[in-house]
Design a protein around this motif. Sequence first.
Motif, PDB file in Angstrom:
ATOM      1  N   HIS A 187     -29.264 -19.875  49.741  1.00  0.00           N
ATOM      2  CA  HIS A 187     -29.822 -18.753  48.967  1.00  0.00           C
ATOM      3  C   HIS A 187     -28.749 -17.697  48.709  1.00  0.00           C
ATOM      4  N   LEU A 188     -28.013 -17.346  49.748  1.00  0.00           N
ATOM      5  CA  LEU A 188     -26.969 -16.323  49.618  1.00  0.00           C
ATOM      6  C   LEU A 188     -25.841 -16.800  48.719  1.00  0.00           C
ATOM      7  N   ALA A 189     -25.417 -18.049  48.891  1.00  0.00           N
ATOM      8  CA  ALA A 189     -24.332 -18.582  48.060  1.00  0.00           C
ATOM      9  C   ALA A 189     -24.745 -18.628  46.598  1.00  0.00           C
ATOM     10  N   LEU A 190     -25.998 -19.005  46.335  1.00  0.00           N
ATOM     11  CA  LEU A 190     -26.464 -19.090  44.952  1.00  0.00           C
ATOM     12  C   LEU A 190     -26.470 -17.723  44.290  1.00  0.00           C
ATOM     13  N   THR A 191     -27.046 -16.738  44.948  1.00  0.00           N
ATOM     14  CA  THR A 191     -27.102 -15.399  44.352  1.00  0.00           C
ATOM     15  C   THR A 191     -25.708 -14.812  44.169  1.00  0.00           C
ATOM     16  N   ALA A 192     -24.843 -14.995  45.181  1.00  0.00           N
ATOM     17  CA  ALA A 192     -23.485 -14.461  45.071  1.00  0.00           C
ATOM     18  C   ALA A 192     -22.707 -15.158  43.960  1.00  0.00           C
ATOM     19  N   ASN A 193     -22.869 -16.473  43.817  1.00  0.00           N
ATOM     20  CA  ASN A 193     -22.169 -17.196  42.758  1.00  0.00           C
ATOM     21  C   ASN A 193     -22.628 -16.750  41.378  1.00  0.00           C
ATOM     22  N   ILE A 194     -23.908 -16.492  41.224  1.00  0.00           N
ATOM     23  CA  ILE A 194     -24.404 -16.026  39.926  1.00  0.00           C
ATOM     24  C   ILE A 194     -23.829 -14.660  39.598  1.00  0.00           C
ATOM     25  N   VAL A 195     -23.835 -13.752  40.579  1.00  0.00           N
ATOM     26  CA  VAL A 195     -23.321 -12.409  40.333  1.00  0.00           C
ATOM     27  C   VAL A 195     -21.837 -12.446  39.996  1.00  0.00           C
ATOM     28  N   THR A 196     -21.049 -13.156  40.785  1.00  0.00           N
ATOM     29  CA  THR A 196     -19.604 -13.192  40.528  1.00  0.00           C
ATOM     30  C   THR A 196     -19.283 -13.929  39.223  1.00  0.00           C
ATOM     31  N   THR A 197     -20.079 -14.932  38.881  1.00  0.00           N
ATOM     32  CA  THR A 197     -19.854 -15.633  37.613  1.00  0.00           C
ATOM     33  C   THR A 197     -20.204 -14.728  36.439  1.00  0.00           C
ATOM     34  N   ALA A 198     -21.268 -13.947  36.574  1.00  0.00           N
ATOM     35  CA  ALA A 198     -21.611 -12.982  35.519  1.00  0.00           C
ATOM     36  C   ALA A 198     -20.516 -11.930  35.377  1.00  0.00           C
TER      37      ALA A 198
END
Length: 528
Positions: A187-198
């Motif tokens: 869950h944490l990796a997914l949210t962090a990856n989305i934010v950093t990719t954005a």
Amino acid sequence: MKRFAKLAIPIVTVLIAAAVAGCAVGPDFREPETPKVNSYTSTALPEETATTPGRAGAAQRFVAGEEISAQWWTLFHSEALDRLVRQALADSPSLAVAQARLRQAQENLRAEVGVVSPSVDAKLSAQRERFSPTAFGQPNTPSTVFNLYNASVGVSYTFDVGGGWRRELEAMRAQVDYQSFQLEGAHLALTANIVTTAIREASLRAQMQTAQEIEALQQKELDITENQFKLGGARRSDVLAQRAQLLQTRATLPSLEKELALTRHQLAVLAGKFPGEADLPEFTLDTLELPQQLPVSLPSMLVRQRPDIRAAEALLHQASAQVGVATANLYPRITLSGSYGTQANSTADLFGPTTGIWNVGASLLQPLFHGGELTARRRAAVAAYDQTVAQYRDTVLHAFQNVADTLRALEVDARTLKLQTEAASIARDTFDLTHKEFTLGAANSLSLLNAERQYQQARISLVQSQALRYADTAALFQALGGGWWNRSNESAAEGRNGSLPSPLEGEGVGMRGDPPHPLPSPARGEGK
């Protein structure tokens, strides 16, 4: 049947009492001690970061001990980003994999609970037999054909004195804990990856815009140089040099476009969508707001908040329980069994007053000689435990390094942005002055080309420094665990369920939130 009930109930009671009275050998797991660390970095951090004009240059204040929001990405105040994250939490296959693994571990635990409980089985059989009197020394007696019906209920329980099954259950509960925290990590990796990719998309768009603005300026300079060449005020080499500079700038655009497209594709997949069908919002640095209050968990709390540390602790618990299993294999196992039923030659007489049958039995299995196998397996379990202890410590060390690196990056990158802003301002002033001098014939084309090049590099570096501050902020929230422990409270405050249940609420999950304790060595601390 009444007689059966009278006999079966005491049998079951005795077996359950035997199960409860048993003890479990091996080490009793205790949570590792909290590291005696007072700060993340060797030198103190400033109360707040450096300030630079602009949205990305706001001062960020470090607030020690403040709680982290479970929806930390909302602190960037981007509705589009929030919608995308929530969509990903609902549709991401990587998250679905982690959820399925947790359910699998929970069901395996339930199945094992059934295995170690007393078993009760009902049996109903019917058979037709031919009886031979010859087997009883009466060869002259005619054989008999008859029917035999049986209805019975059997109860059995294997009581292992060492409590190996209970340690096996303990290991499986630890496996459920592990999968729970693996889910939180996903869950944490997914949210962090989305934010950093954005954020990377926003940075690329800003770099493309800067390159296009530089391209427009260089096109104007090329037009001026060509006019001067026609009038005899410039050389042919000046025109070629200016044109080469323009083409070099244009050559950077396709690579930026490619990287932007790949970033958009990655965002789509993270959100659980196909790249060609995803309706994604566009992110720019202007649509993101830099959080100005940065919660920093106390070092003593980090080991309870990082999902990877909690998962490593669960593996440690599992390894400890496996030492108990290997130890219990050295002890005897007692099997108690009993059954009661009826047997008759016809269904009409099956439950008659004289057809009752019953039996009660017990057996003992004590390992005597296995060629050193059992003791060697226990030593192997202890070695596996020692390995897990080292892995746990390694995980904790890297977690503290991760937080320390991020905190330093936030401080240093804020100062870097301030310097890059000043450098870009000077490069702009230098370019404007050189451009005027070139227009008036007071500067040559080489000076103009150098000024253009420095201005272009300064602008691109400025954009990258701005994006880096957003990325550093997202990295800090990820390094501190992402606030998953606050999810249920925030969901209740919002009057709705969270996008992902907390493992502390998971059915059949043996989480522990109490303060940590010292960890005994399984090679020594034998307990019951």
